[in-house]
Design a protein around this motif. Structure first.
Motif, PDB file in Angstrom:
ATOM      1  N   ALA A 247       0.815  -1.221   0.000  1.00 48.45           N
ATOM      2  CA  ALA A 247       0.000   0.000   0.000  1.00 48.45           C
ATOM      3  C   ALA A 247       0.849   1.271   0.000  1.00 48.45           C
ATOM      4  O   ALA A 247       0.595   2.204  -0.768  1.00 48.45           O
ATOM      5  CB  ALA A 247      -0.950  -0.001   1.193  1.00 48.45           C
ATOM      6  N   TYR A 248       1.868   1.335   0.864  1.00 45.69           N
ATOM      7  CA  TYR A 248       2.657   2.571   0.972  1.00 45.69           C
ATOM      8  C   TYR A 248       3.405   2.853  -0.325  1.00 45.69           C
ATOM      9  O   TYR A 248       3.437   4.008  -0.791  1.00 45.69           O
ATOM     10  CB  TYR A 248       3.638   2.464   2.140  1.00 45.69           C
ATOM     11  N   HIS A 303      -1.702   4.473   9.048  1.00 47.57           N
ATOM     12  CA  HIS A 303      -1.241   5.757   9.557  1.00 47.57           C
ATOM     13  C   HIS A 303      -0.037   6.266   8.774  1.00 47.57           C
ATOM     14  O   HIS A 303       0.130   7.484   8.599  1.00 47.57           O
ATOM     15  CB  HIS A 303      -0.904   5.634  11.049  1.00 47.57           C
ATOM     16  N   ARG A 304       0.801   5.348   8.290  1.00 45.50           N
ATOM     17  CA  ARG A 304       1.951   5.762   7.484  1.00 45.50           C
ATOM     18  C   ARG A 304       1.496   6.385   6.163  1.00 45.50           C
ATOM     19  O   ARG A 304       1.977   7.445   5.754  1.00 45.50           O
ATOM     20  CB  ARG A 304       2.844   4.550   7.214  1.00 45.50           C
ATOM     21  N   CYS A 305       0.548   5.747   5.502  1.00 47.50           N
ATOM     22  CA  CYS A 305       0.008   6.280   4.247  1.00 47.50           C
ATOM     23  C   CYS A 305      -0.711   7.596   4.477  1.00 47.50           C
ATOM     24  O   CYS A 305      -0.537   8.571   3.723  1.00 47.50           O
ATOM     25  CB  CYS A 305      -0.954   5.274   3.606  1.00 47.50           C
ATOM     26  N   TYR A 308       1.677  10.491   5.128  1.00 46.82           N
ATOM     27  CA  TYR A 308       2.346  10.905   3.896  1.00 46.82           C
ATOM     28  C   TYR A 308       1.448  11.860   3.088  1.00 46.82           C
ATOM     29  O   TYR A 308       1.905  12.867   2.562  1.00 46.82           O
ATOM     30  CB  TYR A 308       2.690   9.675   3.060  1.00 46.82           C
ATOM     31  N   ILE A 309       0.165  11.539   3.026  1.00 43.81           N
ATOM     32  CA  ILE A 309      -0.772  12.380   2.261  1.00 43.81           C
ATOM     33  C   ILE A 309      -1.019  13.701   2.981  1.00 43.81           C
ATOM     34  O   ILE A 309      -1.104  14.766   2.345  1.00 43.81           O
ATOM     35  CB  ILE A 309      -2.088  11.617   2.020  1.00 43.81           C
ATOM     36  N   LEU A 310      -1.118  13.661   4.304  1.00 44.32           N
ATOM     37  CA  LEU A 310      -1.293  14.903   5.056  1.00 44.32           C
ATOM     38  C   LEU A 310      -0.086  15.824   4.867  1.00 44.32           C
ATOM     39  O   LEU A 310      -0.231  17.047   4.743  1.00 44.32           O
ATOM     40  CB  LEU A 310      -1.506  14.597   6.540  1.00 44.32           C
ATOM     41  N   GLU A 311       1.118  15.250   4.843  1.00 43.89           N
ATOM     42  CA  GLU A 311       2.319  16.051   4.564  1.00 43.89           C
ATOM     43  C   GLU A 311       2.246  16.664   3.164  1.00 43.89           C
ATOM     44  O   GLU A 311       2.648  17.817   2.955  1.00 43.89           O
ATOM     45  CB  GLU A 311       3.569  15.177   4.686  1.00 43.89           C
ATOM     46  N   ASN A 320      -6.146  15.612  -1.612  1.00 42.34           N
ATOM     47  CA  ASN A 320      -7.359  15.460  -0.801  1.00 42.34           C
ATOM     48  C   ASN A 320      -7.422  14.024  -0.315  1.00 42.34           C
ATOM     49  O   ASN A 320      -7.076  13.105  -1.052  1.00 42.34           O
ATOM     50  CB  ASN A 320      -8.616  15.750  -1.619  1.00 42.34           C
ATOM     51  N   VAL A 321      -7.893  13.838   0.899  1.00 40.13           N
ATOM     52  CA  VAL A 321      -7.980  12.480   1.425  1.00 40.13           C
ATOM     53  C   VAL A 321      -9.283  12.283   2.181  1.00 40.13           C
ATOM     54  O   VAL A 321      -9.730  13.164   2.923  1.00 40.13           O
ATOM     55  CB  VAL A 321      -6.781  12.164   2.353  1.00 40.13           C
ATOM     56  N   MET A 322      -9.889  11.131   1.953  1.00 39.94           N
ATOM     57  CA  MET A 322     -11.005  10.700   2.776  1.00 39.94           C
ATOM     58  C   MET A 322     -10.492   9.627   3.732  1.00 39.94           C
ATOM     59  O   MET A 322      -9.977   8.597   3.304  1.00 39.94           O
ATOM     60  CB  MET A 322     -12.153  10.116   1.949  1.00 39.94           C
TER      61      MET A 322
END
Length: 368
Positions: A247-248, A303-305, A308-311, A320-322
């Motif tokens: 996934a990552y 949480h790792r993925c 990364y998206i929040l960063e 954008n993330v759901m």
């Protein structure tokens, strides 16, 4: 031939009913092209309803409802073999164990390797590695590598890759019959119709993740829609299942592509819905279990993925993330990181989706 197909991407009668071992995810069966058209019409009605009920609505679709799953199996195998070949070449250049985006093949050594393997002459491969963006640095990374398959598959349906176990060259692409080729084109046309309607209605279109043996093709087709429709805002959302070991790597590669090409990255993060079925199929057919070994490892991956998206949101504001999770700790983690990174709810970059049975869905932006 069929005996050269990778086990994970062969059709198996015993797993034709993809509802087995799935508690809540709805499954579609291919009946005929008319039925796929009916599914598309249903999705269009959902998009219209979502657009009429809220300013920033979401609607979800499943690609196995829009075409023949056999195509997704075949295309997934192509993508996996192509990526594995890249990793084999990276290992030969002493880069095994590096993070996927840190692997950079020296183009000249790669050309020599392709010639030695009998895949292409040096003159042919030199033509591949030319262009405005490809190979100008003298190295080739995974995104450069993936772009090759776009151009090469238009030129030949006989592109070969080596099977390191047998030492034989194998065709990368299975030959499609004329009818299968039409079925593939119709699936792409249906996706295009849905994406255009979602854009018109201001609705974000989430493409659901499905079984791992379909997912490489689903993600690649979704990526192509993102490249076209996410130029000004995130309309198309891909889904990443964080119970998958890869996934990552998938998230980081796709985010990097969005950076290079300048479009908005949109994603829904889930833990996953097919664990029992995936593990049973892997054990019975004889390939590596694609699922993380423990629940804790899946949480770490999620949480790792997400981090990364929040960063990425912090640095570019073009993601954008759901956060599609019931997990209280995950929601708290998200809120905490948003505060640390200065991501304000009013930006509507982060959404929370509480999935109820995978069929009913409550989605809301933070702050509403």
């Amino acid at each position: 031939g069929a005996e050269q197909r990778e086990k994970q991407y062969r059709a198996h009668r015993g797993f034709g009913d993809r509802r087995g071992g799935v508690i809540s995810a709805r499954t579609y069966f291919y009946a005929d092209e008319a039925k796929c058209d009916q599914h598309m019409e249903t999705f269009l009605h959902c998009i219209d309803a979502s657009g009429g009920s809220s300013e920033d609505g979401f609607s979800a679709i499943k690609l196995t409802a829009l075409g023949r799953p056999q195509f997704l199996l075949q295309f997934s195998e192509v993508l996996v073999k192509w990526r594995r070949f890249f990793h084999q070449m990276a290992a030969e250049q002493g880069q095994a164990g590096r993070a996927v985006l840190e692997m950079k093949l020296e183009a000249e050594k790669l050309q020599e390797a392709l010639a030695n393997l009998g895949i292409a002459t040096k003159a042919e491969s030199q033509h591949w590695f030319t262009g405005e963006n490809l190979g100008v640095s003298g190295t080739v990374d995974l995104l450069d590598w993936n772009s090759l398959i776009d151009s090469r598959t238009k030129l030949s349906k006989l592109l070969l890759v080596p099977n390191m176990q047998t030492g034989q060259l194998e065709p990368l692409l299975s030959r499609f019959t004329e009818e299968e080729d039409l079925q593939m084109k119709r699936m792409l046309q249906r996706m295009d119709v849905l994406a255009k309607r979602a854009t018109e209605k201001g609705v974000r279109l989430m493409v659901d993740a499905e079984q791992s043996y379909f997912q490489p093709a689903i993600s690649r087709l979704t990526l192509e829609m993102q490249r076209r429709f996410n130029r000004d805002r995130a309309i198309i959302f891909n889904t990443y299942q964080c119970y998958l070991k890869e996934a990552y790597d998938n998230v980081t590669v796709d985010v990097e592509l969005s950076r290079r090409e300048g479009w908005h990255f949109g994603t829904k993060l889930v833990r996953g819905a097919y664990m029992e079925q995936e593990r049973e199929r892997a054990a019975q057919i004889g390939y590596e279990d694609p699922i993380n070994p423990t629940y804790e490892k899946t949480n770490e991956m999620y949480h790792r993925c997400l981090d990364y998206i929040l960063e990425e949101i912090k640095h570019s504001r073009k993601a954008n993330v759901m956060v599609a999770s019931h997990n209280e700790d995950t929601v708290k983690f998200t809120l905490h990181r948003m505060m640390e990174l200065g991501i304000h709810p009013s930006e509507k970059k982060v959404y929370f989706g509480q999935l109820l049975g995978m069929c009913d869905q409550i989605t809301f932006p933070l702050g509403e």
